[in-house]
Design an enzyme around this catalytic site. Structure first.
Site, mmCIF file in Angstrom:
data_model
loop_
_atom_site.group_PDB
_atom_site.id
_atom_site.type_symbol
_atom_site.label_atom_id
_atom_site.label_comp_id
_atom_site.label_asym_id
_atom_site.label_seq_id
_atom_site.Cartn_x
_atom_site.Cartn_y
_atom_site.Cartn_z
ATOM 1 C CB CYS A 190 49.940 16.565 28.869
ATOM 2 S SG CYS A 190 50.235 14.788 28.938
ATOM 3 C CG HIS A 246 54.412 18.009 29.994
ATOM 4 N ND1 HIS A 246 53.340 18.269 30.816
ATOM 5 C CD2 HIS A 246 54.284 16.719 29.615
ATOM 6 C CE1 HIS A 246 52.586 17.181 30.926
ATOM 7 N NE2 HIS A 246 53.134 16.225 30.211
ATOM 8 C CD GLU A 269 53.799 21.569 32.190
ATOM 9 O OE1 GLU A 269 53.800 21.958 31.002
ATOM 10 O OE2 GLU A 269 53.393 20.446 32.535
#
Lengths: 232, 83
Positions: free
Chosen positions: A84, A201, A203
């Protein structure tokens, strides 16, 4: 040790550490002014709004002195992943090609998207089949991938595209493109296969406790390789 | 050394979509204005001292190349005037 580089305005750094630790990695947040620790075996440029997106998203962080150190490690083959805002920093600093700019609808897009694995022979994608469809969350206002036609041909010819936005069946369509990215590109490699950036994302889709997000992010984070940090 | 003001105008390259300009144009339409196009640009004014106009231009061009503009999506113009 995987260094998760924290700039003023980073806000996905803790998530990245947590996700990596869940996978068995040793990860630590590293404040950008402190430089990279000697035992850095991987580097994450996390999401957020470094420097309030002044000038352009990622432009200020790309000038931080730690970027020279990151580039040096990167050239030695230390894996670097930009997520990002970290992807924006990666492209602004020239680690990866192209630019991420304002979404075509001029809106912040916060949703789950489908991605087609375009090149499964990289550290970041080898856990997936070529052409597999995975799902990850996105949350960005400036994620539209732009690149000159010339460089786009090189990118395609050299198989540097990691992921494309697609529908649930893997069709790369305009409707499935959340931000107007050129060729639906969501993530690309740098010069080395060990360097990658992506707008979605991983994560945020790694911990099983966040069931809604799924765990497709795990495969990408496994790109950091062997879990015992090797400095050699 | 002479005191100069450099004006750097950074624009999106022709053909690169500008959603902010589009949105602004729509808002002007809504206010009842009639316009055929709207383009946006960023402008920076930089005060600096340099031995010559050429040198000032060189310095500011490097600033634009390295930071103010992103060569993938932007073109820029530099104007120099004595301050």
């Amino acid at each position: 040790m995987i260094a998760v580089v924290q700039f003023g305005g980073s806000n996905c750094d803790r998530d990245a550490v947590q996700a990596l630790e869940h996978l068995g990695y040793t990860a630590e947040r590293v404040w950008h002014e402190d430089g990279l620790p000697d035992d850095t075996a991987g580097i994450v440029l996390p999401g957020g709004f470094s420097y309030g997106d002044y000038l352009r998203a990622g432009a200020m962080a790309a000038q931080s002195p730690i970027m020279a150190a990151i580039r040096e490690r990167e050239q030695q083959g230390v894996p670097v992943l930009g997520v990002c805002n970290g992807a924006q920093i990666g492209s602004e600093s020239g680690l990866t090609p192209g630019a991420f700019t304002t979404n075509d609808r001029a809106r912040f897009q916060c949703e789950h998207v489908h991605l087609r694995v375009e090149n499964a022979e990289t550290p970041w994608t080898q856990q997936f089949e070529q052409g597999a469809v995975i799902s990850l969350p996105i949350a960005h206002g400036e994620g539209r991938f732009e690149i000159t036609d010339e460089r786009l041909s090189t990118l395609n010819a050299n198989d540097r595209v990691l992921f494309r936005y697609c529908d649930p069946n893997g069709n790369v369509t305009t409707a499935a493109n959340p931000n107007g990215s050129t060729d639906n590109i969501a993530g690309v490699l740098g010069d080395r296969d060990t360097t990658a950036v992506l707008m979605p994302h991983p994560e945020r889709a790694t911990l099983p406790s966040r069931q809604q997000a799924g765990t497709d992010g795990q495969g990408i984070l496994h790109g950091f390789g062997a879990r015992t940090p090797a400095t050699e | 050394m002479t005191a100069y003001t450099a004006t750097v105008t950074v624009r999106l390259k022709h053909g690169v979509l500008d959603p902010e300009a589009k949105t602004t144009q729509r808002a002007l339409d809504r206010l009842g204005f009639e316009l055929s196009a709207l383009r946006s640009a960023d402008q920076y004014e930089i005060d600096l001292e340099a031995p010559s106009t050429e040198n000032a231009r060189e310095q500011v061009t490097e600033m634009a190349d390295r930071l103010l503009a992103n060569p993938t999506i932007h073109d820029y113009e530099v104007q120099i005037s004595e301050r």
